[in-house]
Enzyme design. Structure first.
Site, PDB file in Angstrom:
ATOM      1  N   GLY A  97     -48.501  79.600  33.684  1.00 15.98           N
ATOM      2  CA  GLY A  97     -49.769  79.914  33.007  1.00 15.98           C
ATOM      3  C   GLY A  97     -49.510  80.978  31.953  1.00 15.98           C
ATOM      4  O   GLY A  97     -48.393  81.142  31.464  1.00 15.98           O
ATOM      5  N   ARG A  98     -50.582  81.725  31.648  1.00 17.75           N
ATOM      6  CA  ARG A  98     -50.465  82.725  30.577  1.00 17.75           C
ATOM      7  C   ARG A  98     -49.386  83.762  30.873  1.00 17.75           C
ATOM      8  O   ARG A  98     -48.587  84.113  29.993  1.00 17.75           O
ATOM      9  CB  ARG A  98     -51.814  83.437  30.403  1.00 17.75           C
ATOM     10  CG  ARG A  98     -52.857  82.580  29.737  1.00 17.75           C
ATOM     11  CD  ARG A  98     -54.213  83.245  29.842  1.00 17.75           C
ATOM     12  NE  ARG A  98     -54.768  82.999  31.155  1.00 17.75           N
ATOM     13  CZ  ARG A  98     -55.962  82.460  31.396  1.00 17.75           C
ATOM     14  NH1 ARG A  98     -56.746  82.162  30.396  1.00 17.75           N
ATOM     15  NH2 ARG A  98     -56.386  82.242  32.618  1.00 17.75           N
ATOM     16  N   ILE A  99     -49.349  84.254  32.122  1.00 16.21           N
ATOM     17  CA  ILE A  99     -48.386  85.321  32.438  1.00 16.21           C
ATOM     18  C   ILE A  99     -46.961  84.752  32.472  1.00 16.21           C
ATOM     19  O   ILE A  99     -46.022  85.366  31.964  1.00 16.21           O
ATOM     20  CB  ILE A  99     -48.754  86.017  33.766  1.00 16.21           C
ATOM     21  CG1 ILE A  99     -50.139  86.673  33.633  1.00 16.21           C
ATOM     22  CG2 ILE A  99     -47.710  87.061  34.144  1.00 16.21           C
ATOM     23  CD1 ILE A  99     -50.725  87.196  34.946  1.00 16.21           C
TER      24      ILE A  99
ATOM     25  N   ARG B 236     -47.429  72.872  37.874  1.00 15.03           N
ATOM     26  CA  ARG B 236     -48.148  71.649  38.280  1.00 15.03           C
ATOM     27  C   ARG B 236     -48.169  70.645  37.148  1.00 15.03           C
ATOM     28  O   ARG B 236     -47.944  69.466  37.335  1.00 15.03           O
ATOM     29  CB  ARG B 236     -49.581  71.997  38.683  1.00 15.03           C
ATOM     30  CG  ARG B 236     -49.734  72.204  40.174  1.00 15.03           C
ATOM     31  CD  ARG B 236     -51.134  72.590  40.504  1.00 15.03           C
ATOM     32  NE  ARG B 236     -51.575  73.675  39.602  1.00 15.03           N
ATOM     33  CZ  ARG B 236     -52.709  74.339  39.735  1.00 15.03           C
ATOM     34  NH1 ARG B 236     -53.515  74.050  40.717  1.00 15.03           N
ATOM     35  NH2 ARG B 236     -53.050  75.298  38.904  1.00 15.03           N
TER      36      ARG B 236
ATOM     37  N   ILE C  55     -44.568  88.428  41.600  1.00 18.64           N
ATOM     38  CA  ILE C  55     -45.697  89.247  41.127  1.00 18.64           C
ATOM     39  C   ILE C  55     -46.997  88.451  41.255  1.00 18.64           C
ATOM     40  O   ILE C  55     -48.011  88.822  40.671  1.00 18.64           O
ATOM     41  CB  ILE C  55     -45.510  89.705  39.656  1.00 18.64           C
ATOM     42  CG1 ILE C  55     -45.307  88.506  38.717  1.00 18.64           C
ATOM     43  CG2 ILE C  55     -44.411  90.711  39.526  1.00 18.64           C
ATOM     44  CD1 ILE C  55     -45.494  88.845  37.252  1.00 18.64           C
ATOM     45  N   ALA C  56     -46.949  87.337  42.004  1.00 18.16           N
ATOM     46  CA  ALA C  56     -48.115  86.446  42.066  1.00 18.16           C
ATOM     47  C   ALA C  56     -49.042  86.863  43.206  1.00 18.16           C
ATOM     48  O   ALA C  56     -50.001  87.604  42.992  1.00 18.16           O
ATOM     49  CB  ALA C  56     -47.653  85.006  42.202  1.00 18.16           C
ATOM     50  N   ARG C  57     -48.754  86.430  44.390  1.00 15.54           N
ATOM     51  CA  ARG C  57     -49.545  86.781  45.565  1.00 15.54           C
ATOM     52  C   ARG C  57     -48.655  86.713  46.795  1.00 15.54           C
ATOM     53  O   ARG C  57     -47.761  85.872  46.876  1.00 15.54           O
ATOM     54  CB  ARG C  57     -50.690  85.782  45.774  1.00 15.54           C
ATOM     55  CG  ARG C  57     -51.928  86.022  44.927  1.00 15.54           C
ATOM     56  CD  ARG C  57     -52.675  87.297  45.332  1.00 15.54           C
ATOM     57  NE  ARG C  57     -53.875  87.508  44.546  1.00 15.54           N
ATOM     58  CZ  ARG C  57     -53.921  88.195  43.400  1.00 15.54           C
ATOM     59  NH1 ARG C  57     -52.837  88.736  42.890  1.00 15.54           N
ATOM     60  NH2 ARG C  57     -55.071  88.358  42.749  1.00 15.54           N
TER      61      ARG C  57
ATOM     62  N   GLU D 201     -50.684  92.221  52.847  1.00 19.86           N
ATOM     63  CA  GLU D 201     -50.652  93.576  52.282  1.00 19.86           C
ATOM     64  C   GLU D 201     -51.989  94.291  52.527  1.00 19.86           C
ATOM     65  O   GLU D 201     -53.016  93.628  52.635  1.00 19.86           O
ATOM     66  CB  GLU D 201     -50.342  93.504  50.761  1.00 19.86           C
ATOM     67  CG  GLU D 201     -51.402  92.801  49.940  1.00 19.86           C
ATOM     68  CD  GLU D 201     -50.972  92.632  48.474  1.00 19.86           C
ATOM     69  OE1 GLU D 201     -49.857  92.142  48.208  1.00 19.86           O
ATOM     70  OE2 GLU D 201     -51.796  92.991  47.606  1.00 19.86           O
TER      71      GLU D 201
ATOM     72  N   HIS E 271     -48.347  96.322  44.636  1.00 19.13           N
ATOM     73  CA  HIS E 271     -49.300  95.480  43.887  1.00 19.13           C
ATOM     74  C   HIS E 271     -49.830  96.237  42.654  1.00 19.13           C
ATOM     75  O   HIS E 271     -51.049  96.470  42.532  1.00 19.13           O
ATOM     76  CB  HIS E 271     -50.452  95.032  44.803  1.00 19.13           C
ATOM     77  CG  HIS E 271     -51.154  93.802  44.299  1.00 19.13           C
ATOM     78  ND1 HIS E 271     -51.717  92.861  45.112  1.00 19.13           N
ATOM     79  CD2 HIS E 271     -51.386  93.362  43.029  1.00 19.13           C
ATOM     80  CE1 HIS E 271     -52.280  91.907  44.385  1.00 19.13           C
ATOM     81  NE2 HIS E 271     -52.086  92.187  43.109  1.00 19.13           N
ATOM     82  N   ILE E 272     -48.900  96.569  41.757  1.00 24.69           N
ATOM     83  CA  ILE E 272     -49.288  97.378  40.589  1.00 24.69           C
ATOM     84  C   ILE E 272     -48.949  96.701  39.261  1.00 24.69           C
ATOM     85  O   ILE E 272     -48.899  97.356  38.223  1.00 24.69           O
ATOM     86  CB  ILE E 272     -48.617  98.775  40.633  1.00 24.69           C
ATOM     87  CG1 ILE E 272     -47.078  98.655  40.733  1.00 24.69           C
ATOM     88  CG2 ILE E 272     -49.180  99.613  41.757  1.00 24.69           C
ATOM     89  CD1 ILE E 272     -46.346  99.967  40.494  1.00 24.69           C
TER      90      ILE E 272
HETATM   91  C1  DGY Z   1     -54.797  90.240  39.542  1.00 26.58           C
HETATM   92  O1  DGY Z   1     -55.436  90.524  38.541  1.00 26.58           O
HETATM   93  O2  DGY Z   1     -54.905  89.159  40.111  1.00 26.58           O
HETATM   94  C2  DGY Z   1     -53.873  91.282  40.049  1.00 26.58           C
HETATM   95  O3  DGY Z   1     -53.044  90.804  41.033  1.00 26.58           O
HETATM   96  C3  DGY Z   1     -54.651  92.485  40.538  1.00 26.58           C
HETATM   97  O4  DGY Z   1     -55.295  92.134  41.716  1.00 26.58           O
END
Ligand code: DGY
Length: 329
Positions: A158-160, A181, A240-242, A271, A289-290
């Site tokens: 996606g964008r990120i 996907r 860095i997703a979830r 978390e 999560h920063i």
């Molecule tokens: C988001 O924007 O989804 C970041 O993980 C902050 O929760």
């Protein structure tokens, strides 16, 4: 005639100036003590509210919605919205919004920082220095993996993901492979200098694999023992997703047994708890999560969440609705 203002709950402490702006439009109850309310307390506080500003840690599901008959909109201060039960919100006629775009570049910066810190063993080396263990130089001290010119793998484009691809391809001369996907349009692939491959090829070929996909039932444990076994023993993994996309127990084992070289993790299953196995191994960079946490970006996220509430109640249409939730007043 007095017109009652809509009532809004701000579920976590956020920038005071954003809360003040909300107060010019709404009757606001704000969690200034930043207490992490449980589901029952959140439902109780939302029972008489028309809208809410939440972060990714407040679950909005059928049970909560049943207790909050006035609720019309939940504005998440996050781009991810796996805390929303989208179907339940649609059924209850509740609009959900998120904060896309405003955090893309900042989050990509952090993702790339984790790639560098993980490959170049930065936190491991810092801990060694702080512990007073640095006595002399040696040729292989904290020798890590090359980043420039290596192969960057991106799962979730996606964008990120695209912003990370651009950093890797244009800034570090990396070969960029991705799996998603759906395949990107040729002009987007060309601009990111990224090639589409199967997930299996991505796992097998990446020197540094970055996870940037949304967390859904399908992406739960998308990286588990089998996927880790397909990666190169010299590879690094960045999430860095979830939390929940990676099986953290399997990852801790793989790191301990050096089946992959290292990992950089900003998100964790369950978390703020972190799997104890991850805390024990040296070859992992851990952050709480920063990825979107710069002052400017967090302010932009809070402001967009507030703008969504204002636009919804003033103009009848949210600015950045989450697909699948109710769309308008
Ligand atoms: C988001 O924007 O989804 C970041 O993980 C902050 O929760």
């Amino acid at each position: 005639m007095t017109v009652n203002k809509p009532r809004i709950l701000v579920a976590r402490r956020i920038f005071p100036e954003v809360v003040e702006r909300l107060r010019t439009h709404f009757e606001v109850q704000s969690n200034d003590e930043d207490v992490a309310w449980g589901a029952a307390e959140l439902a109780e506080r939302l029972a008489d509210k028309d809208g809410a500003l939440t972060t990714g840690s407040q679950r909005i599901d059928a049970q909560l919605l049943a207790a909050c008959p006035r609720l019309k909109i939940v504005a998440n201060m996050a781009v991810g919205y796996n805390n929303f039960d989208v179907d339940a919100m649609s059924e209850a006629g509740v609009v959900g919004t998120n904060t896309p775009d405003v955090l893309t570049e900042t989050t990509a910066d952090f993702g790339f920082a984790l790639v560098l810190a993980t490959a170049r063993r930065m936190t491991e080396a810092e801990h060694y220095l702080r512990a007073g263990r640095w006595q002399h130089w040696s040729y292989d001290m904290f020798a890590g993996a090359e980043v420039h010119g290596s192969t960057l793998g991106i799962l979730g484009m996606g964008r990120i993901g695209q912003a990370i691809a651009r950093r890797g391809a244009h800034g570090f001369g990396m070969r960029v492979l991705y799996h998603n996907r759906s395949r990107l349009a040729p002009e987007v692939e060309a601009e990111c200098r990224a090639a589409y491959v199967s997930k299996e090829d991505l796992l097998a070929q990446a020197d540094h694999l970055v996870l940037v996909l949304p967390y859904t039932a399908e992406s739960h444990h998308a990286i588990g023992a089998a996927e880790l076994a397909r990666m190169k023993p010299t590879a690094t993994l960045v999430n860095i997703a979830r939390g929940g996309i990676v099986d953290d127990a399997a990852l801790a084992r793989a790191l301990k047994e050096r089946r992959i070289a290292a990992a950089g993790l900003d998100v964790f299953e369950g978390e703020p708890s972190v799997h104890p196995g991850l805390l024990e191994v040296p070859n992992v960079v851990l952050t709480p999560h920063i990825a979107s946490a710069t002052v400017a970006t967090r302010l932009a996220m809070a402001s967009l969440a507030a703008d969504n509430l204002i636009a919804f109640f003033k103009e009848g249409r949210a600015l950045t609705p989450v697909p699948g939730t109710a769309a308008t007043t």
